[in-house]
Design a protein around this motif. Structure first.
Motif, short mmCIF file in Angstrom:
data_model
loop_
_atom_site.label_atom_id
_atom_site.label_comp_id
_atom_site.label_asym_id
_atom_site.label_seq_id
_atom_site.Cartn_x
_atom_site.Cartn_y
_atom_site.Cartn_z
N ASP A 25 0.83 -1.20 0.00
CA ASP A 25 0.00 0.00 0.00
C ASP A 25 0.87 1.25 0.00
O ASP A 25 0.55 2.24 -0.66
CB ASP A 25 -0.93 0.03 1.22
CG ASP A 25 -2.04 -1.00 1.12
OD1 ASP A 25 -2.28 -1.54 0.02
OD2 ASP A 25 -2.68 -1.28 2.16
N ALA A 26 1.97 1.22 0.73
CA ALA A 26 2.88 2.37 0.77
C ALA A 26 3.45 2.64 -0.61
O ALA A 26 3.54 3.79 -1.05
CB ALA A 26 4.00 2.14 1.78
N GLN A 27 3.82 1.59 -1.33
CA GLN A 27 4.35 1.76 -2.69
C GLN A 27 3.28 2.34 -3.60
O GLN A 27 3.59 3.19 -4.44
CB GLN A 27 4.86 0.41 -3.21
CG GLN A 27 5.69 0.54 -4.47
CD GLN A 27 6.98 1.31 -4.25
OE1 GLN A 27 7.56 1.28 -3.18
NE2 GLN A 27 7.42 2.01 -5.25
N ASP A 28 2.04 1.89 -3.44
CA ASP A 28 0.94 2.47 -4.23
C ASP A 28 0.78 3.95 -3.93
O ASP A 28 0.54 4.76 -4.83
CB ASP A 28 -0.37 1.74 -3.94
CG ASP A 28 -0.42 0.34 -4.53
OD1 ASP A 28 0.43 0.01 -5.40
OD2 ASP A 28 -1.30 -0.44 -4.11
N ALA A 184 9.57 3.52 -8.25
CA ALA A 184 8.56 4.44 -7.75
C ALA A 184 7.24 4.28 -8.48
O ALA A 184 6.20 4.55 -7.94
CB ALA A 184 9.04 5.88 -7.87
N ALA A 185 7.28 3.78 -9.68
CA ALA A 185 6.05 3.61 -10.43
C ALA A 185 5.68 2.14 -10.57
O ALA A 185 4.83 1.79 -11.35
CB ALA A 185 6.21 4.23 -11.82
N SER A 186 6.32 1.27 -9.79
CA SER A 186 5.99 -0.15 -9.87
C SER A 186 5.37 -0.63 -8.58
O SER A 186 5.43 0.03 -7.57
CB SER A 186 7.25 -0.96 -10.17
OG SER A 186 8.12 -0.88 -9.07
N HIS A 187 4.75 -1.77 -8.64
CA HIS A 187 4.15 -2.35 -7.45
C HIS A 187 5.13 -3.27 -6.78
O HIS A 187 6.09 -3.73 -7.36
CB HIS A 187 2.89 -3.15 -7.83
CG HIS A 187 1.81 -2.25 -8.36
ND1 HIS A 187 1.10 -1.41 -7.54
CD2 HIS A 187 1.35 -2.05 -9.61
CE1 HIS A 187 0.22 -0.74 -8.28
NE2 HIS A 187 0.36 -1.12 -9.53
#
Length: 192
Positions: A25-28, A184-187
């Motif tokens: 969730d943090a990465q999202d 930064a733009a990956s899950h």
């Protein structure tokens, strides 16, 4: 965008991880924060203004994620158990090991017992090294309110950690793994 991610991606990820308590969730939230930067027409006065803007956007995204219907119905413990099972079947990256170590740290677990508003000011004060005035401006509250939340949070951390944990509770909590421009733009968990 690359410079913004390099300079502030770690801070946004740490804040999101602190608020959401889940690396995925943090990465999202990090991804959404930087997408909003990409689409924003805001003119930034300096790096400090950009960092404050990114942190404020990340805070808002985390609040929205907490309020979402999906988040209220998902069992996070079950998600973590599945992730641990997947991790045990393959070799773990340094970031995944750091995340597991972080989850086992007594301060990390004690922070989870704090209300969200107290956890946020603790993070901004001790991890982001912001003053009460800066936190107040960032959150749109009075500096006295920030100091009250910090006091209550430190008191609660002492209670949770006990007398032997006082030194740990007042020291900087362990830092979360960093996020790099490539993810930064990956899950998924951050990688270097």
């Amino acid at each position: 965008m690359d410079r913004a991610i390099d300079a502030h991606g770690d801070a946004v990820f740490r804040l999101a991880l602190n608020q959401l308590r889940n690396a995925t969730d943090a990465q999202d939230a990090v991804q959404e924060t930087f997408v909003r930067l990409l689409t924003s027409e805001t003119r930034f006065e300096n790096k400090t203004h950009l960092r404050a803007w990114l942190l404020r956007v990340a805070i808002n995204i985390c609040h929205d994620m907490h309020k979402s219907a999906w988040n209220r119905r998902v069992d996070r413990l079950e998600d973590d158990q599945h992730a641990d099972a997947r991790d045990s079947r393959r070799s773990a990256s340094a970031e995944e090991i750091a995340l597991r170590t972080l989850k086992d740290h007594p301060v990390w677990n004690a922070l989870a017992d704090l209300p969200e508003d107290q956890r946020l000011v603790i993070h901004l004060a001790y991890i982001e090294d912001r003053s009460s005035d800066e936190i107040a401006q960032l959150l749109g509250i009075k500096p006295a309110t920030v100091r009250t939340r910090l006091f209550r949070a430190r008191t609660r951390l002492r209670e949770i950690l006990g007398e032997t944990g006082n030194a740990i509770a007042l020291a900087r909590p362990p830092c979360a793994p960093s996020v790099s421009r490539g993810n930064a733009a990956s899950h998924g968990p951050p990688t270097h």
